[in-house]
Design an enzyme around this catalytic site. Structure first.
Site, PDB file in Angstrom:
ATOM      1  N   THR A  13       2.140   3.003   0.519  1.00 18.19           N
ATOM      2  CA  THR A  13       2.897   3.765   0.164  1.00 18.19           C
ATOM      3  C   THR A  13       2.849   4.887  -0.950  1.00 18.19           C
ATOM      4  O   THR A  13       2.316   4.831  -1.492  1.00 18.19           O
ATOM      5  CB  THR A  13       5.007   3.222  -0.413  1.00 18.19           C
ATOM      6  OG1 THR A  13       4.955   2.205   0.007  1.00 18.19           O
ATOM      7  CG2 THR A  13       5.457   4.078  -1.063  1.00 18.19           C
ATOM      8  N   ILE A  14       3.351   6.063  -0.307  1.00 14.44           N
ATOM      9  CA  ILE A  14       3.262   7.593  -1.653  1.00 14.44           C
ATOM     10  C   ILE A  14       4.363   7.693  -1.798  1.00 14.44           C
ATOM     11  O   ILE A  14       5.916   7.923  -0.917  1.00 14.44           O
ATOM     12  CB  ILE A  14       1.908   8.462  -0.627  1.00 14.44           C
ATOM     13  CG1 ILE A  14       3.357   9.223   0.490  1.00 14.44           C
ATOM     14  CG2 ILE A  14       1.016   8.143  -0.445  1.00 14.44           C
ATOM     15  CD1 ILE A  14       4.321  10.632  -0.773  1.00 14.44           C
TER      16      ILE A  14
ATOM     17  N   GLY B 262       0.022  -0.754   0.411  1.00 12.37           N
ATOM     18  CA  GLY B 262       0.404  -0.200   0.063  1.00 12.37           C
ATOM     19  C   GLY B 262       0.961   1.383  -0.302  1.00 12.37           C
ATOM     20  O   GLY B 262       0.372   3.079   1.634  1.00 12.37           O
TER      21      GLY B 262
ATOM     22  N   MET C 238       5.963   3.653  -6.639  1.00  9.71           N
ATOM     23  CA  MET C 238       5.861   3.432  -5.647  1.00  9.71           C
ATOM     24  C   MET C 238       5.446   1.759  -5.586  1.00  9.71           C
ATOM     25  O   MET C 238       4.657   1.227  -6.797  1.00  9.71           O
ATOM     26  CB  MET C 238       4.804   3.936  -4.674  1.00  9.71           C
ATOM     27  CG  MET C 238       4.006   3.952  -5.289  1.00  9.71           C
ATOM     28  SD  MET C 238       2.296   5.933  -4.533  1.00  9.71           S
ATOM     29  CE  MET C 238       0.863   5.750  -4.924  1.00  9.71           C
TER      30      MET C 238
END
Length: 536
Positions: free
Chosen positions: A352-353, A351, A433
């Protein structure tokens, strides 16, 4: 670079041009970065403003309790920042044996997956060393979004709803992220006043409240109440580290990544193997071109999963893993007519941005932050809305592993910002990402740009493949059927995935076109997310 700008893949986005640009996976966060640029801030201020807004707007992927890494060009040279948090002082193999029996890794969720949050320290370091505005002014757009609320967008909502059943019972999660007893619907207004309180205190104290003050104390009280090990003293000891990025040459360019304990070295190893093949002659979407990239990634992952940990715990060095002769020897194992399974090549001796920003002065920032799996541990400190990461799950409890848990040690990290230079000059700030998709996304998009001349948006839009930890090859449903059949004929175990939640990565790219003050940049944002390139 004479890019081909003809649209080639089904996607709603076109490249964006400008002298000052912010690209990330939520439109409001990109506009937060743009706002501070227009207020006199630089690319670093914009990156911090965007990162802070992302903790509010995309809590499924990151939060105030996560980690961060950065590579930036300051106008003169490249800098790397490792803000990964460490294991609590009480974490030993015996600690987990007492609490979790014979498990081979710390838990996937819950309070015993929580390591020190390092992301806020990255904001502080970047702001103090390179920013023009105060940290308080830089965080103001995120505070406003948290207090006023925002309408939840499509992709974020989908990930939110999918994570809710698993995490609803974790302490603090439902009160914070299920405000109606469920995940928000698309377009529903979500407010996050607790995060606004935290952001105000972080800005007012230049981060001291988070690591030495009231936020650290609130985190300790919460963790103790849940029976966990993290303490305010662990936060007080945390220090981010300025590092020299590792690098490799590819097609006349240099690709830069943050070194171990991150997996960025996997992308460099794969590119180092691919240097010996004429990918341009094979065509961007040709079977051979894709097969070569897949096999190179397999070889790279075989070594990375065996050897990479915090550098001081590794039995081989990054330099050994990137040695040109070694990579050539690994590339010779690839068979053009057959998919293979590979083991590690190096043996120990003894799930990182994601967001990217750039400004007209020439400063460029590649920044990534994450709670690891979606919403991290699921544990949320209520007073300040600190969603604590589960990066501790990246440790091993195997005595033979270089990544074995130990007090104060950094775990294996998946999040990797990247940067591209040519002859010592900055060219592109970029990242993709998505867990172990990240190095695979770096390789696939770079090959499309550098070998095949595809512009950043086309390279971002193109259908991707993803190697899974089991060795299967997942491909996006939009991939050409003949290419899929060709890969199967070579022996790849291909599964076509028509499900946006299965993560094929989400990239942001800013490419410098010449003099930033005159020619500016061209940027791309991934259509797989709710993102935007904002610029002026």
């Amino acid at each position: 670079m004479n890019f081909d700008y003809a649209p080639r893949y089904p996607a709603p986005r076109l490249p964006v041009f400008g002298r000052n640009l912010v690209a990330t996976s939520h439109a409001l966060a990109a506009q937060a970065g743009l706002r501070v640029l227009q207020q006199g801030g630089n690319a670093v201020d914009a990156a911090v403003a965007t990162a802070a807004a992302m903790t509010v707007c995309e809590p499924v992927s990151n939060g105030l309790g996560g980690d961060a890494f950065c590579i930036l060009w300051d106008g003169q040279r490249l800098h790397g920042l490792n803000a990964a948090g460490r294991a609590p002082a009480a974490w030993t193999p015996d600690y987990f044996r007492r609490r979790h029996g014979d498990a081979m890794a710390p838990p996937r969720r819950g309070i015993d997956s929580v390591t020190v949050p390092g992301g806020v320290s990255a904001w502080v370091q970047l702001s103090q060393r390179f920013g023009r505005l105060s940290l308080a002014d830089t965080l103001a757009p995120a505070i406003e979004i948290a207090e006023r609320g925002f309408a939840v967008p499509v992709v974020v909502q989908r990930k939110w709803a999918l994570a809710a059943p698993e995490l609803a019972a974790q302490p603090g999660f439902a009160d914070t992220f299920l405000p109606w007893g469920r995940a928000p619907h698309v377009g529903e207004l979500f407010r996050f006043p607790a995060a606004a309180r935290a952001l105000r205190r972080i800005g007012a104290t230049d981060g001291a409240a988070f690591y030495q003050g009231e936020i650290a104390q609130a985190i300790e009280r919460f963790v103790i109440a849940q029976g966990g090990a993290l303490r305010a003293s662990d936060l007080a000891r945390h220090q981010p580290e300025w590092v020299e990025p590792i690098e490799i040459g590819y097609r006349g360019h240099t690709v830069h990544e943050i070194g171990p304990s991150g997996q960025g070295i996997a992308a460099l190893m794969a590119l180092g193997m691919l240097r010996g093949f004429d990918l341009r002659a094979e065509g961007a979407d040709g079977v051979n071109a894709q097969h070569l990239q897949i096999e190179a990634m397999k070889l790279a992952f075989a070594d990375v999963y065996r050897h990479v940990a915090e550098a001081s715990s590794m039995a081989v060095t990054a330099a050994q893993m990137l040695d040109a002769g070694y990579l050539q020897s690994r590339a010779r194992l690839i068979r053009m007519n057959q998919a293979q399974a590979f083991g590690p090549g190096l043996q120990p001796k003894g799930g990182t941005i994601y967001l990217s920003t750039a400004d007209e002065s020439g400063m460029m920032v590649s920044f990534i932050q994450s709670n690891y799996l979606g919403f991290g541990s699921g544990c949320v400190e209520p007073e300040f809305g600190i969603a604590l990461q589960n990066r501790g799950h990246g440790f091993s409890l195997d005595p033979a592993s270089p990544n074995r848990v130990a007090p104060g040690k950094r775990p294996f990290h998946t999040i990797i910002p990247a940067f591209l230079t040519r002859e010592g000059a900055p060219l592109m700030s970029f990242g993709v990402m998505g867990a172990n998709m990240q190095p695979q996304g770096h390789v696939q998009t770079l090959v499309r740009m550098l070998d095949h001349g595809q512009n950043p948006q086309a390279a971002c839009d193109a259908p991707r493949w993803r190697l899974t930890p089991t060795g299967a090859l997942e491909v996006e449903a939009g991939m050409d059927a003949d290419l899929v059949d060709g890969l199967r004929a070579l022996g790849h175990r291909v599964e076509v995935i028509d499900d946006s939640y299965r993560d094929f990565g989400a990239g942001q790219f800013i490419w410098r076109l010449g003099d930033p003050a005159q020619d500016g940049y061209v940027a791309a944002s991934d259509p797989r997310r709710d993102g935007l390139v904002a610029g002026w």
